[in-house]
Design an enzyme around this catalytic site. Sequence first.
Site, PDB file in Angstrom:
ATOM      1  N   ILE A  17      39.169  41.954  43.707  1.00  0.00           N
ATOM      2  CA  ILE A  17      39.586  43.344  43.836  1.00  0.00           C
ATOM      3  C   ILE A  17      38.680  44.261  43.010  1.00  0.00           C
ATOM      4  O   ILE A  17      38.274  43.918  41.896  1.00  0.00           O
ATOM      5  CB  ILE A  17      41.065  43.514  43.424  1.00  0.00           C
ATOM      6  CG1 ILE A  17      41.592  44.898  43.817  1.00  0.00           C
ATOM      7  CG2 ILE A  17      41.253  43.253  41.944  1.00  0.00           C
ATOM      8  CD1 ILE A  17      43.104  45.004  43.738  1.00  0.00           C
ATOM      9  N   ASP A  57      42.827  34.590  46.593  1.00  0.00           N
ATOM     10  CA  ASP A  57      43.983  34.979  47.415  1.00  0.00           C
ATOM     11  C   ASP A  57      43.595  35.004  48.894  1.00  0.00           C
ATOM     12  O   ASP A  57      44.354  34.556  49.758  1.00  0.00           O
ATOM     13  CB  ASP A  57      44.486  36.369  47.003  1.00  0.00           C
ATOM     14  CG  ASP A  57      45.075  36.411  45.609  1.00  0.00           C
ATOM     15  OD1 ASP A  57      46.211  35.941  45.432  1.00  0.00           O
ATOM     16  OD2 ASP A  57      44.408  36.920  44.701  1.00  0.00           O
ATOM     17  N   GLU A  73      42.816  36.256  37.337  1.00  0.00           N
ATOM     18  CA  GLU A  73      43.804  37.270  36.941  1.00  0.00           C
ATOM     19  C   GLU A  73      44.359  37.051  35.548  1.00  0.00           C
ATOM     20  O   GLU A  73      44.657  38.018  34.831  1.00  0.00           O
ATOM     21  CB  GLU A  73      44.948  37.313  37.963  1.00  0.00           C
ATOM     22  CG  GLU A  73      44.600  37.942  39.289  1.00  0.00           C
ATOM     23  CD  GLU A  73      43.957  36.984  40.279  1.00  0.00           C
ATOM     24  OE1 GLU A  73      43.783  37.361  41.447  1.00  0.00           O
ATOM     25  OE2 GLU A  73      43.599  35.842  39.871  1.00  0.00           O
TER      26      GLU A  73
END
Length: 270
Positions: A66, A124, A144
Site C-alpha cells: 500500500i 494480501d 504490517e
Amino acid sequence: MSEYQAFVVELTGNVAHVQINRPEKINAMNAAFWTEIIDIFQWVEDTDTVRAVVLSGAGKHFSSGIDLMMLASVANDFGKDVGRNARLLRRKILELQASFNAVDNCRKPVLAAIQGYCIGGAIDLISACDMRYAAEGAQFSIKEIDIGMAADVGTLQRLPRIIGDGMLRELAYTGRQFGAEEARSIGLVNRVYPDQESLLAGVLEIAHEIAAKSPIAVTGTKAMISYMRDHTVNDGLEYVATWNSAMLQSNDLRVAIAAHMSKQKPEFVD
C-alpha cells in the site's frame, strides 16, 4: 478495455494479463489501484472470452504494498471524535478489502507472477489469487507488524489455508523477509523460475493451458474448491452433486469426450 492509471491490461487469446504499472513507485498501491482493480475484475467476470488471468508487476518488483501517502491522506480526515474516526477507518478498510475480494471471488483462475519485492499489501493480493509463482530473488514480507498494525486486507484470513497456521503466525508476528525458495517450500508459491522473463513466460503458458480447457469445467472446479474453505466434506459432496446435475448437461462434456476418442484437441466455445 479501458485505460487505467495503475494498470495495463492485455488480452491474448483467452488469457488476460493484468499488470500493475507503477514501476517508478515500486508498484505501490495508490488510490487509483484500489478502485481500478475492482473495475478490471468486473470486466474479467463479465467477459466470457477471458478464461484465465495472469497478475504481474511492471519493472523489477511485483509490489511494495500500500502507498503510504494514501494512508496519510486518510489520517488527514481525522477529527477530534474517536467514534467518528473509527467509523471512517472501518469504512476505508472495508473498501480496501472489497478490492481483493474481487480477485478472490472471480470465477476465472487468477495466477500471480512475482518478482522482486512482494511486501505488505502485496501479500494480501497474492493470497487472493488461485496460484502463485516466483522468480529467483523474489523477497516476501508480511510487513504490517513493523509499522504497528495487523494486516487487514486478507493475509491473516487467507494464508492459513495456503501455508498453514503455524508458519503464518511466525511470518506475521516477526515480519521477517523470506525468499523465493522458502516461499516454495512452505507452499506459498508453486514454482520458482530462474528470472523474470522465464517467470512470465512460464506463468502465461500455464494460464493458456487452463484457458484451453472447458470454461464450464474450470469455473465449476474453482467454485467447488472455494466452497470447501468454509464447509464440511459432506456439504461439498452435496453441492457438487447439485452443481453437476446441471453442468454435466453442457455440450462441453460431449466435445471433450469426442476429442479424447479421436485424439484431437478439443475446441470449446466461450
